[in-house]
Design a protein around this motif. Structure first.
Motif, mmCIF file in Angstrom:
data_model
loop_
_atom_site.group_PDB
_atom_site.id
_atom_site.type_symbol
_atom_site.label_atom_id
_atom_site.label_comp_id
_atom_site.label_asym_id
_atom_site.label_seq_id
_atom_site.Cartn_x
_atom_site.Cartn_y
_atom_site.Cartn_z
ATOM 1 N N PHE A 26 4.674 1.437 15.424
ATOM 2 C CA PHE A 26 4.524 2.818 15.878
ATOM 3 C C PHE A 26 4.007 2.887 17.316
ATOM 4 C CE2 PHE A 26 4.213 5.494 11.734
ATOM 5 C CZ PHE A 26 5.426 4.962 11.336
ATOM 6 N N ILE A 27 2.979 2.089 17.591
ATOM 7 C CA ILE A 27 2.399 2.123 18.944
ATOM 8 C C ILE A 27 3.395 1.607 19.963
ATOM 9 C CG2 ILE A 27 0.581 1.157 20.400
ATOM 10 C CD1 ILE A 27 -1.244 1.184 17.970
ATOM 11 N N ARG A 28 4.134 0.543 19.617
ATOM 12 C CA ARG A 28 5.118 -0.009 20.544
ATOM 13 C C ARG A 28 6.226 1.010 20.813
ATOM 14 N NH1 ARG A 28 6.581 -3.980 17.767
ATOM 15 N NH2 ARG A 28 5.035 -5.478 18.536
ATOM 16 N N PHE A 29 6.644 1.703 19.778
ATOM 17 C CA PHE A 29 7.687 2.717 19.962
ATOM 18 C C PHE A 29 7.166 3.889 20.794
ATOM 19 C CE2 PHE A 29 9.755 6.661 18.582
ATOM 20 C CZ PHE A 29 11.083 6.362 18.877
ATOM 21 N N LEU A 48 2.543 9.463 21.785
ATOM 22 C CA LEU A 48 1.473 8.477 21.776
ATOM 23 C C LEU A 48 0.214 9.002 21.099
ATOM 24 C CD1 LEU A 48 0.537 5.669 22.578
ATOM 25 C CD2 LEU A 48 -0.160 6.606 24.807
ATOM 26 N N LEU A 49 -0.250 10.178 21.505
ATOM 27 C CA LEU A 49 -1.475 10.724 20.920
ATOM 28 C C LEU A 49 -1.300 11.072 19.438
ATOM 29 C CD1 LEU A 49 -4.392 11.503 21.482
ATOM 30 C CD2 LEU A 49 -3.597 13.787 22.157
ATOM 31 N N PRO A 50 -0.199 11.720 19.012
ATOM 32 C CA PRO A 50 -0.032 11.939 17.569
ATOM 33 C C PRO A 50 0.023 10.652 16.758
ATOM 34 C CG PRO A 50 1.399 13.411 18.784
ATOM 35 C CD PRO A 50 0.823 12.467 19.783
ATOM 36 N N VAL A 51 0.683 9.611 17.299
ATOM 37 C CA VAL A 51 0.752 8.332 16.576
ATOM 38 C C VAL A 51 -0.642 7.738 16.431
ATOM 39 C CG1 VAL A 51 1.528 5.937 16.799
ATOM 40 C CG2 VAL A 51 3.155 7.816 17.084
ATOM 41 N N LEU A 52 -1.413 7.746 17.483
ATOM 42 C CA LEU A 52 -2.777 7.226 17.399
ATOM 43 C C LEU A 52 -3.611 8.047 16.418
ATOM 44 C CD1 LEU A 52 -3.503 6.475 21.172
ATOM 45 C CD2 LEU A 52 -2.954 4.828 19.368
ATOM 46 N N GLY A 53 -3.417 9.372 16.401
ATOM 47 C CA GLY A 53 -4.146 10.209 15.450
ATOM 48 C C GLY A 53 -3.771 9.888 14.017
ATOM 49 N N ILE A 54 -2.478 9.663 13.757
ATOM 50 C CA ILE A 54 -2.045 9.325 12.394
ATOM 51 C C ILE A 54 -2.620 7.974 11.970
ATOM 52 C CG2 ILE A 54 -0.023 8.742 11.004
ATOM 53 C CD1 ILE A 54 1.521 10.848 12.634
ATOM 54 N N ILE A 55 -2.539 6.980 12.844
ATOM 55 C CA ILE A 55 -3.081 5.657 12.500
ATOM 56 C C ILE A 55 -4.582 5.740 12.263
ATOM 57 C CG2 ILE A 55 -3.467 3.334 13.408
ATOM 58 C CD1 ILE A 55 -0.796 3.595 14.882
ATOM 59 N N THR A 84 -7.536 17.915 5.237
ATOM 60 C CA THR A 84 -7.708 17.261 6.536
ATOM 61 C C THR A 84 -6.387 16.721 7.044
ATOM 62 O OG1 THR A 84 -9.945 16.641 5.866
ATOM 63 C CG2 THR A 84 -9.034 15.516 7.771
ATOM 64 N N TRP A 85 -5.602 16.132 6.123
ATOM 65 C CA TRP A 85 -4.274 15.687 6.539
ATOM 66 C C TRP A 85 -3.384 16.876 6.900
ATOM 67 C CZ3 TRP A 85 -2.308 11.313 8.121
ATOM 68 C CH2 TRP A 85 -2.966 10.123 7.836
ATOM 69 N N TRP A 86 -3.537 17.940 6.169
ATOM 70 C CA TRP A 86 -2.779 19.147 6.509
ATOM 71 C C TRP A 86 -3.188 19.672 7.901
ATOM 72 C CZ3 TRP A 86 1.383 21.776 5.813
ATOM 73 C CH2 TRP A 86 1.441 23.143 6.146
ATOM 74 N N ASP A 87 -4.467 19.650 8.197
ATOM 75 C CA ASP A 87 -4.936 20.060 9.522
ATOM 76 C C ASP A 87 -4.405 19.139 10.602
ATOM 77 O OD1 ASP A 87 -6.297 22.188 8.478
ATOM 78 O OD2 ASP A 87 -8.237 21.157 8.393
ATOM 79 N N LEU A 88 -4.311 17.830 10.296
ATOM 80 C CA LEU A 88 -3.757 16.901 11.279
ATOM 81 C C LEU A 88 -2.298 17.223 11.564
ATOM 82 C CD1 LEU A 88 -4.018 14.421 13.072
ATOM 83 C CD2 LEU A 88 -3.444 13.000 11.074
ATOM 84 N N GLY A 89 -1.540 17.564 10.505
ATOM 85 C CA GLY A 89 -0.146 17.957 10.737
ATOM 86 C C GLY A 89 -0.048 19.218 11.579
ATOM 87 N N LYS A 90 -0.883 20.213 11.286
ATOM 88 C CA LYS A 90 -0.884 21.422 12.113
ATOM 89 C C LYS A 90 -1.315 21.110 13.543
ATOM 90 C CE LYS A 90 -3.619 23.979 9.641
ATOM 91 N NZ LYS A 90 -4.409 25.182 9.224
ATOM 92 N N ALA A 357 -9.568 16.853 17.570
ATOM 93 C CA ALA A 357 -10.409 17.561 16.602
ATOM 94 C C ALA A 357 -10.019 17.178 15.176
ATOM 95 C CB ALA A 357 -10.283 19.060 16.815
ATOM 96 N N ALA A 358 -8.707 17.054 14.911
ATOM 97 C CA ALA A 358 -8.276 16.651 13.571
ATOM 98 C C ALA A 358 -8.757 15.241 13.239
ATOM 99 C CB ALA A 358 -6.756 16.743 13.473
ATOM 100 N N SER A 359 -8.746 14.351 14.237
ATOM 101 C CA SER A 359 -9.229 12.990 14.005
ATOM 102 C C SER A 359 -10.735 12.983 13.760
ATOM 103 C CB SER A 359 -8.881 12.106 15.205
ATOM 104 O OG SER A 359 -7.477 12.089 15.429
ATOM 105 N N ILE A 360 -11.465 13.805 14.509
ATOM 106 C CA ILE A 360 -12.915 13.881 14.306
ATOM 107 C C ILE A 360 -13.244 14.459 12.935
ATOM 108 C CG2 ILE A 360 -15.020 15.002 15.140
ATOM 109 C CD1 ILE A 360 -13.883 14.768 17.961
ATOM 110 N N ASN A 361 -12.399 15.361 12.447
ATOM 111 C CA ASN A 361 -12.621 15.901 11.100
ATOM 112 C C ASN A 361 -12.564 14.810 10.028
ATOM 113 O OD1 ASN A 361 -13.095 18.526 11.849
ATOM 114 N ND2 ASN A 361 -11.002 19.235 11.466
#
Length: 417
Positions: A26-29, A48-55, A84-90, A357-361
């Motif tokens: 994911f990070i390489r892509f 890049l930032l969404p991938v890092l947040g998901i990981i 929290t996962w729902w908030d990350l998607g939003k 913010a979603a990652s901090i949650n």
């Protein structure tokens, strides 16, 4: 390490370390090192930032699942975990939409800035062009509304100057002949005119000063003063008529003679005409402007100041060379620039802050079982106004009413969305 263990341990480790199976790819892509320049920039910007947040969320999810063994209120925690996962998607969706919103706001703000600069330059050019007219207008309003009769003062001084010039021109030959006969030398006309002009200017000013005191004595009805100043005024009249106005009438004799074949003007006729001329000139100039200008000039000369007479109440006059409309436009433009800057900064900062913010949650959920941020973030105030002790006052009140009601509200919100 996973391949060296038996199947059960391998299964457990695979479940606990499942992000390792895809995070590198994911990070390489998302980094896009081997792609073209524009594609690489697009991937790093949008992915890049969404991938890092998901990981990051995956790793924290492992920790949250392990904490279920020792955590009370598991049902609420599991509900908050899925939310929290729902908030990350939003947050990721808001991140992508926020980038497009920022680009739109940037171009709108840029067009607005061009408009403000263009209109500001045009207004500045207008102010520069009309500034002399505005200064003259302000000066005129100041003079008209002032308690000091400036117009009368200027006209009085101008009239005295004009009389001194005329009488200097008329009496210069007589003065030159008189001094030449006394000294026996031929004097230069230019050498006589300047001191003669100064002398006659003071004589004319003194004549108006005597007339002003004579009128004031009549207003006060002081008989001795009237008689004394009346005698002085007669002397002034005699001096000006004999030495000044007589010469003026003599200069007009050739003009009278050209309309009469046998014209002869005697001394009494000359003095009579000169007296009438003096009286007419003094009367017209006195009632027109000298009655107001002379007392003020005398007050200045005597050191009494400009407030010697009655001071009229006047409305303050705005003497600024810059118009009020121009200052209002500057204030409006400054307010617009401040608001546009705040909006542009919020549009630039909010998209990445949504994912952060979603990652901090995830972290606050693991530590305290509660969320720190209410997502999605709508403005910069939402970033500052974080929850107190893990909850906003509203959510904290809901929490106090019962954990079940709070969980139902969050689940209903999730189903509604």
């Amino acid at each position: 390490m996973i391949n060296d263990n038996n199947s059960v341990v391998k299964l457990i480790l695979s479940a606990l370390l499942f992000p390792t199976f895809f995070q590198e790819a994911f990070i390489r892509f998302a980094w896009g090192a081997g792609d073209s320049l524009w594609l690489m920039i697009g991937k790093r910007l949008f992915l890049l930032l969404p991938v890092l947040g998901i990981i990051f969320g995956c790793w924290l999810s492992v920790a949250c699942v392990l904490s279920l063994v020792i955590r009370p209120n598991r049902r609420e925690f599991i509900t908050d975990f899925f939310l929290t996962w729902w908030d990350l998607g939003k947050a990721i969706a808001s991140f992508w939409g926020g980038i497009l919103k920022f680009v739109f706001n940037f171009f709108v703000t840029l067009l607005g800035a061009v408009k403000v600069i263009t209109l500001g330059l045009w207004s500045l050019i207008q102010e520069i062009l009309f500034m002399p007219l505005r200064l003259v207008g302000n000066l005129g309003r100041s003079v008209v509304s002032s308690s000091v009769p400036w117009i009368a003062i200027v006209l009085t001084l101008f009239w005295c100057f004009l009389e001194a010039v005329i009488f200097t021109y008329v009496t210069t030959p007589l003065v030159v002949d008189t001094f030449s006969n006394i000294t026996g030398d031929n004097l230069s006309v230019n050498m006589v005119r300047i001191p003669l002009f100064v002398f006659l200017l003071f004589v004319v000013l003194g004549s108006y000063a005597v007339l002003s005191n004579f009128v004031d004595s009549f207003k006060l009805k002081k008989i001795p003063t009237i008689l004394g100043i009346g005698a002085i005024e007669i002397v002034v009249l005699f001096v000006e008529v004999v030495f000044l106005y007589r010469e003026f009438v003599d200069a007009l004799v050739p003009w009278f003679a050209q309309y009469s074949a046998n014209f002869e003007l005697g001394v009494f006729s000359t003095l009579a005409i000169a007296t009438f001329v003096w009286f007419g000139v003094r009367s017209i100039s006195w009632f027109l402007f000298a009655a107001s200008g002379t007392p003020t000039i005398m007050a200045i000369i005597q050191g009494k100041g400009l407030a010697a007479g009655e001071v009229r109440e006047t409305t303050p006059v705005r003497r600024s060379s810059v118009s009020t409309d121009f200052m209002d436009r500057i204030k409006e433009n400054a307010s617009w620039i401040e608001k546009a800057g705040d909006d542009l900064l919020a549009a630039f900062a909010l998209p990445p802050l949504q994912v952060l913010a979603a990652s901090i949650n995830f972290c606050t959920l693991l530590v305290s079982g509660e969320h720190l941020f209410e997502l999605p973030l709508k403005d910069m105030n939402a970033v500052v106004k974080t929850r107190t002790n893990g909850l906003t006052p509203e959510a904290k009140g809901v929490k106090d009413n019962g954990s079940k009601e709070y969980a139902k509200e969050r689940i209903g919100d999730f189903q509604h969305v």
